[in-house]
Write an enzyme that holds these catalytic residues in place. Sequence first.
Site, PDB file in Angstrom:
ATOM      1  N   ASP A   1     -51.910  32.226  88.573  1.00  0.00           N
ATOM      2  CA  ASP A   1     -52.134  32.077  90.010  1.00  0.00           C
ATOM      3  C   ASP A   1     -53.626  31.907  90.257  1.00  0.00           C
ATOM      4  O   ASP A   1     -54.442  32.679  89.753  1.00  0.00           O
ATOM      5  CB  ASP A   1     -51.621  33.320  90.754  1.00  0.00           C
TER       6      ASP A   1
ATOM      7  N   ASN B   1     -54.857  31.121  93.616  1.00  0.00           N
ATOM      8  CA  ASN B   1     -55.268  31.308  95.019  1.00  0.00           C
ATOM      9  C   ASN B   1     -54.847  32.675  95.576  1.00  0.00           C
ATOM     10  O   ASN B   1     -54.811  32.863  96.782  1.00  0.00           O
ATOM     11  CB  ASN B   1     -54.684  30.176  95.881  1.00  0.00           C
TER      12      ASN B   1
ATOM     13  N   ASP C   1     -52.047  34.270  95.883  1.00  0.00           N
ATOM     14  CA  ASP C   1     -50.801  34.541  96.627  1.00  0.00           C
ATOM     15  C   ASP C   1     -49.748  35.167  95.714  1.00  0.00           C
ATOM     16  O   ASP C   1     -48.601  35.365  96.118  1.00  0.00           O
ATOM     17  CB  ASP C   1     -50.257  33.250  97.269  1.00  0.00           C
TER      18      ASP C   1
ATOM     19  N   ASP D   1     -39.417  18.250  85.167  1.00  0.00           N
ATOM     20  CA  ASP D   1     -38.006  18.657  85.095  1.00  0.00           C
ATOM     21  C   ASP D   1     -37.201  17.786  86.052  1.00  0.00           C
ATOM     22  O   ASP D   1     -37.554  17.665  87.225  1.00  0.00           O
ATOM     23  CB  ASP D   1     -37.893  20.144  85.497  1.00  0.00           C
TER      24      ASP D   1
ATOM     25  N   ASP E   1     -32.115  18.395  83.389  1.00  0.00           N
ATOM     26  CA  ASP E   1     -31.419  19.638  83.679  1.00  0.00           C
ATOM     27  C   ASP E   1     -29.906  19.489  83.764  1.00  0.00           C
ATOM     28  O   ASP E   1     -29.408  18.549  84.385  1.00  0.00           O
ATOM     29  CB  ASP E   1     -31.934  20.159  85.032  1.00  0.00           C
TER      30      ASP E   1
ATOM     31  N   HIS F   1     -36.648  29.673  80.165  1.00  0.00           N
ATOM     32  CA  HIS F   1     -36.666  30.385  81.455  1.00  0.00           C
ATOM     33  C   HIS F   1     -35.275  30.875  81.869  1.00  0.00           C
ATOM     34  O   HIS F   1     -35.137  31.598  82.849  1.00  0.00           O
ATOM     35  CB  HIS F   1     -37.214  29.464  82.538  1.00  0.00           C
ATOM     36  N   ASP F   2     -34.238  30.492  81.094  1.00  0.00           N
ATOM     37  CA  ASP F   2     -32.859  30.928  81.374  1.00  0.00           C
ATOM     38  C   ASP F   2     -32.379  31.988  80.393  1.00  0.00           C
ATOM     39  O   ASP F   2     -31.226  32.409  80.461  1.00  0.00           O
ATOM     40  CB  ASP F   2     -31.900  29.740  81.252  1.00  0.00           C
TER      41      ASP F   2
END
Length: 585
Positions: free
Chosen positions: A50, A52, A54, A127, A229, A358-359
């Site tokens: 990150d 910025n 947030d 993706d 995907d 990521h799954d």
Amino acid sequence: MKKRIYRILAVLTAACLLLAASGAGAAKAENELWWKNTIAYEIYVRSFRDTNGDGIGDLKGITQSLDYLKELGAGALWLTPCYASPQEDNGYDIANFYEIDPVYGTMADMDELIREAGERGIRIVMDLVFNHTSDANPWFVEARAGRNNEKSDWYIWRDPGEDGGAPTNWRSIFGGSAWEYDPIRGQYYLHTFLKQQPDLNWENPEVRAELYKMINWWLDRGLGGFRIDAIINIKKFLPFRDFPADREDGLCSIRRMLEKAQGVYLFLDEMARETFRPHDAFSVGEVFDEKEEDLPFIIGENGCFSTMFDFSEKHIGADPRGWYASALPTPEEYKAAVFAAQRRCAGVGFFSNIIENHDEPRGVSHYLPAGERSDAAKKMLGGLNFMLRGLPFLYQGQEIGMENTVFDSIGDVDDISTLDEYRVALDAGLTEEQALAAVAPFSRDNARTPFQWSAEANAGFTAGTPWMKVNPNYPRVNLADQRGRPDSVYEFYRSLIALRKSPDYAETVVYGETEPYLPEEKDLMAYFRRGDRTLLVAGNFRSEERTMPLPGEIGALLINNLPELSAADGAVRMAPWQFLVLELA
Ligand code: TEU
Ligand code: CA
């Protein structure tokens, strides 16, 4: 009659593909070199870096990390979706394919990333989520507005069933009926995943043309290629009908319908012909439940993709009742699945090899027994996967040995798939505590905790409050602690990457055939890589020493995850979790 139709369809498919392929062969051969000789790296944009404050990772965070990724040796970066999206499934629900979601940055940030990466010899891979869009996508907003507008047939609509309910008894992959009623049209629409992810109607040539236009638009911006995907889901088995229920809810997983569909490769070959091939673009398919005889259509010389992920290890121990009833794989089950996959793609094409993404939960927490996740064991698992024939895909954090996280309560869980599996566990009679403990090891959130850059606050991921809790082990497991430390997991991965790129060994490591060695030896995973040299790769999946007889004289010791090697009398005395790459004389 039906059998004859399917046979004709298969022959037709083969004929068209062979026809299409002849011209493509030459161009493909030239291009495929770059991706075969490199390693690929998956970035879960939301959790990488990150910039910025947030608490959410962004494109500038990747651009700022390019020198690090260059040092690691990555040649291709797969970015999870960062298009405009309501983020119902963290970006896998796309509202506008031509816009970067402001939470991740701007199109200018994207162009800068492509440019800066290119200057370091790194290609960006986006993706492609084409089985469905977001229900906030203007295409769907228009389609649900009526039955006679331009986009009415861009999605999959059906009238209610005789009982006024859903047209069929299919369960979506994220739970519940795969059909959602829309009062405006008075019809149901199909969603393989969330109801906020309506499936596109690929039978409609206008839909396909629009998607191909979008791909070419992005490739013209300088992308290296795409990860595609859930792509096998685009073809449905018609006519729609119920399937035998597989749980108390009377529903049946939609996978049962999807796996019966035929002819998807006609669509995929058309897509490759209209987009990837003319651009010499790299493409890696997220393909599930493929049939062995279809592999040539996918990753063969004239396949529709450059490569596809091998997910066969992912399914070990999976129970149809749900994650709460599923088991972790044993070393022998893992070894058998890996060798079967290597055999399946031998002489056909290249698989992309992973231990996590990521799954999936973290590989070191999924494939190594509890209490045995030492640096040596992490290196062994990584090395055994990395040295296989195929394209190694690292997932962010794998290179420093990141592990599954800790969920203090279900409130810590963001992943919709985990929340669904938690509900299934409760419905099966588990207490809340038992349900969380049962699904936690399989949760996708294990892979989605922020990248652990350092032992500083929030693991150096953000100056703000991270969107997801950082794994509490970050003071122990982080990049800053490992960079430059010769015995670290990070430097071990760099040594594997250096071997794959070394002029002396690249040919064998990249193209050499894989051949299991002593597969009957329990908890020993060993295999040859036979190219212009012969390498023996071996890992001891035990916390005790063991002896491994050698097939011949050792020419050179190339990789050792431990300081010592005791070899004598034609055998190696392997220490617990020892990993070796030997060149045979
Ligand atoms: O996943 C496709 C898929 O079927 C599985 O990965 C499955 O959703 C998941 O593992 C269940 O736990 C792709 C993306 O990789 C995934 O992140 C998205 O959620 C899904 O498609 C929908 O786009
Ligand atoms: Ca941010």
